[in-house]
Design an enzyme around this catalytic site. Structure first.
Site, PDB file in Angstrom:
ATOM      1  CG  ASP A 170     -37.151  -7.491 -16.267  1.00  0.00           C
ATOM      2  OD1 ASP A 170     -37.780  -7.550 -17.344  1.00  0.00           O
ATOM      3  OD2 ASP A 170     -36.037  -8.022 -16.093  1.00  0.00           O
ATOM      4  CG  ASN A 199     -37.094 -11.816 -15.560  1.00  0.00           C
ATOM      5  OD1 ASN A 199     -36.091 -12.501 -15.713  1.00  0.00           O
ATOM      6  ND2 ASN A 199     -37.112 -10.763 -14.777  1.00  0.00           N
ATOM      7  NE  ARG A 226     -30.964   1.237 -16.127  1.00  0.00           N
ATOM      8  CZ  ARG A 226     -29.767   0.744 -15.854  1.00  0.00           C
ATOM      9  NH1 ARG A 226     -28.959   0.364 -16.841  1.00  0.00           N
ATOM     10  NH2 ARG A 226     -29.363   0.622 -14.606  1.00  0.00           N
ATOM     11  CG  ASP A 273     -29.699   1.528 -10.537  1.00  0.00           C
ATOM     12  OD1 ASP A 273     -30.194   1.468 -11.687  1.00  0.00           O
ATOM     13  OD2 ASP A 273     -28.477   1.390 -10.320  1.00  0.00           O
ATOM     14  CG  ASP A 304     -30.164   0.018  -5.012  1.00  0.00           C
ATOM     15  OD1 ASP A 304     -30.190   0.635  -6.093  1.00  0.00           O
ATOM     16  OD2 ASP A 304     -29.245  -0.750  -4.689  1.00  0.00           O
ATOM     17  CD  GLU A 332     -26.304  -2.457 -18.718  1.00  0.00           C
ATOM     18  OE1 GLU A 332     -26.952  -1.790 -17.901  1.00  0.00           O
ATOM     19  OE2 GLU A 332     -25.427  -3.270 -18.364  1.00  0.00           O
ATOM     20  CG  ASP A 333     -23.663   0.676 -16.801  1.00  0.00           C
ATOM     21  OD1 ASP A 333     -22.905  -0.166 -17.321  1.00  0.00           O
ATOM     22  OD2 ASP A 333     -23.682   0.897 -15.575  1.00  0.00           O
TER      23      ASP A 333
END
Length: 213
Positions: free
Chosen positions: A45, A72, A80, A96, A98, A184-185
């Site tokens: 991003d 960005n 995604r 993700d 991490d 949003e997920d």
């Protein structure tokens, strides 16, 4: 629309992860699934830091794609979506930056899905940073879940595997954060749950290890 060259496309939205992304990428290097059978798509991003660490893995992950956004976006939704758009796998697995995966995650997810499961939910490891529920995993492996009785509405994070043809058929993508600034997920998953032919749970072991310190 992209064709199916791989069993799984792993899509990771990235921003300024630095050294923290090594754990995710190392877990993909060490997958039991043959590297010929999956690709890894990292959508950056527009990080302000160089992507040197990620580029080191071009020699370790056979099918690694690195995409960089023109600007960005400030949220993982659009990266995604762009990863899903170019994916060439039968399935999309979202990680993700991490996260890290158990070494047999890709192979087990793909085998368990078979020809009819459109979503596979793998057990999340509990750890110091984990605040989610383990209730959906208490019954063990389930090939065809009941959305309410098996409590999957309580697991709406995007750490799952989705059949790409389902996502494309129903035009399922994440909303732009300017439209839905939070959760949003959750919206994405509720829509996916509503159209999936079968949703499966793999709970015989921990598959997503992002919460383990």
């Amino acid at each position: 629309m992209s064709r199916d060259r791989f069993k799984i496309s792993v899509v990771i939205a990235h921003y300024n992860a630095g050294n923290y992304i090594r754990k995710a990428l190392d877990s993909l290097v060490n997958q039991t699934m043959n590297q010929e059978d999956f690709e890894v798509i990292i959508v950056d991003d527009k990080s302000t830091q160089p992507l040197n660490i990620i580029r080191q893995y071009e020699a370790k992950i056979k099918n690694l794609k690195i995409l960089v956004e023109d600007k960005n976006n400030g949220y993982p939704s659009i990266p995604r979506n762009h990863g899903i758009d170019v994916a060439e796998g039968i399935f999309i697995l979202l990680m993700d930056q991490d996260d890290n995966l158990a070494k047999d995650t890709l192979q087990k997810f793909f085998s368990f899905a078979g020809e009819d499961s459109d979503i596979v939910i793998g057990k999340y490891a509990e750890g110091n940073g984990y605040n989610g529920t383990q209730v959906p995993f208490e019954k063990g492996n389930i090939k065809n879940v009941n959305v309410t009785k098996d409590h999957i509405v309580s697991t709406l994070a995007p750490h799952k595997m989705y059949r790409k043809s389902m996502l494309n058929k129903y035009k399922l993508r994440f909303f732009d954060s300017s439209y839905i600034p939070v959760a949003e997920d959750q919206v994405f998953n509720m829509k996916a749950y509503s159209v999936a032919r079968k949703i499966s749970i793999l709970a015989d072991k921990d598959y997503y290890l992002s919460f383990v310190e």
